[in-house]
Scaffold this active site. Structure first.
Site, PDB file in Angstrom:
ATOM      1  N   SER A 183       0.849  -1.192   0.000  1.00 31.70           N
ATOM      2  CA  SER A 183       0.000   0.000   0.000  1.00 31.70           C
ATOM      3  C   SER A 183       0.889   1.249   0.000  1.00 31.70           C
ATOM      4  CB  SER A 183      -0.940  -0.037   1.210  1.00 31.70           C
ATOM      5  OG  SER A 183      -1.845   1.047   1.175  1.00 31.70           O
ATOM      6  N   MET A 304       0.003   1.108   5.303  1.00 31.24           N
ATOM      7  CA  MET A 304      -0.687   1.263   6.580  1.00 31.24           C
ATOM      8  C   MET A 304      -1.824   0.255   6.665  1.00 31.24           C
ATOM      9  SD  MET A 304      -2.629   4.911   6.047  1.00 31.24           S
ATOM     10  CE  MET A 304      -3.503   5.331   4.551  1.00 31.24           C
TER      11      MET A 304
END
Length: 363
Positions: A183, A304
């Site tokens: 991500s 995250m």
């Protein structure tokens, strides 16, 4: 706890005010200044010392890409780019990730987005996340070189001619596949990994990178131009080939299915996002856990949240799986790898520059 100090950079006074208003509503964020172009931003970063910068890409005098390179050289700070969703905007955004931007947000409707409120919560969350970014890793200029890894040793021709007569690794199967989830900071990490994979890679690679629609194709095109392996945005129904990296399109879950002796890709744009993500690493990992006859290498890199950890548990329950997590030292955001490690199912923790080598050890 001190507030997160933010500098807003945009050539539009309207956009500067909108972003200022949104961020100022959050009690943990303090907007300490605004800048109208890249040159103005550089001056204010030196004097104001922000914790996070939000920056438009398209600006006069010194645009966002030019300013970003100077910021990373002179005063490294987490930068979130605001981008248009045009083809050129997407390409510039992927370039910005390579230059060191930690993340980006797509403007809903062009340079002056009157509906900017649609991305308000995303903007706030990304600013908070960026304030915890690993700048030591981000400020380093990675060098990208095409693969120097060879898949097999000097007797590779013999191995390939009759692999069935050679001993396999303990518990391993003849057919392999690789699946990667990432991500925040992922485009930069993927570039370090995929560019080092050899062109004769005897396995397909499936990638979920959290990105909105329109940006994953530009990411795939960039990685393809830099890599020995083929890299493409995945298409619904296509038959999977070894030596090819398939990136899930933004807005679609990517599932891998066994059909008629082949692996096929199935894209799903109707199922709801999983934990806020579509594509979701968990969804991809879970679909791969149902594939038989393959040993699997699963990789969780910077980002995250915890996407991928539940899917990793499913993979480990159902088959022969080697799990690799990116180290805290090189993760831009040590969220997803940390959650993967917390499952106690990770076999190797590696710095990002060693992940391709580690993948090849098992392939």
């Amino acid at each position: 706890m001190q507030n997160i100090k933010v500098l807003i950079v945009d050539d539009s006074a309207f956009m500067r005010k909108m972003i200022n208003d949104f961020l100022s509503e959050h009690q943990a964020i303090e907007v300490i200044g605004t800048a109208r172009d890249g040159r103005d931003a550089l001056k204010k970063i030196k004097t104001l010392r922000p914790d996070v910068v939000t920056m438009d890409i398209e600006m006069p005098v010194l645009n966002g890409l030019e300013a970003l390179q100077l910021i990373m050289e002179e005063h490294p700070v987490p930068v979130i780019m605001l981008s248009s969703t045009t083809k050129q905007g997407a390409e510039n955004t992927i370039q910005a990730m390579a230059y060191g931007a930690i993340d980006f947000i797509a403007k809903p409707s062009g340079p002056i987005s009157l509906d900017l409120h649609k991305i308000k919560e995303e903007l706030i969350q990304k600013v908070i996340s960026a304030s915890n970014a690993n700048m030591t890793s981000l400020a380093k200029k990675p060098t990208y070189v095409k693969s120097t890894i060879t898949q097999t040793r000097e007797y590779s021709k013999i191995e390939r001619r009759d692999r069935s007569k050679l001993p396999l690794q303990q518990g391993a199967l003849n057919k392999k596949l690789v699946c990667i989830g990432t991500s925040t900071g992922g485009p930069r990490a993927l570039q370090q990994v995929i560019t080092k994979l050899p062109k004769n890679l005897d396995a397909p690679v499936f990638v979920v990178q959290h990105m909105p629609a329109g940006f994953t194709k530009s990411l795939a095109n960039r990685l393809d131009s830099l890599s020995d392996v083929a890299v493409k945005e995945a298409s619904d129904g296509e038959i999977v080939q070894n030596g090819t990296v398939y990136i899930a399109p933004g807005g679609y879950h990517m599932l891998i299915k066994e059909m008629g002796g082949n692996l096929r890709i199935q894209l799903d744009g109707s199922t709801l996002p999983r934990n806020g993500h579509r594509p979701s690493v968990d969804v991809m990992f879970e679909s791969i856990s149902n594939i038989t006859g393959y040993s699997k290498i699963a990789v969780v890199m910077t980002g995250m949240g915890a996407d991928g950890s539940q899917g990793l548990m499913d993979l480990k329950k159902k088959g022969v799986v080697i799990a690799i997590a990116e180290s805290r030292e090189t993760s831009i955001v040590y969220g997803m790898p940390k959650a993967a490690v917390a499952t106690n199912l990770v076999d190797e923790v590696q710095n990002v520059d060693k992940i391709a080598e580690t993948i090849m050890k098992y392939v």
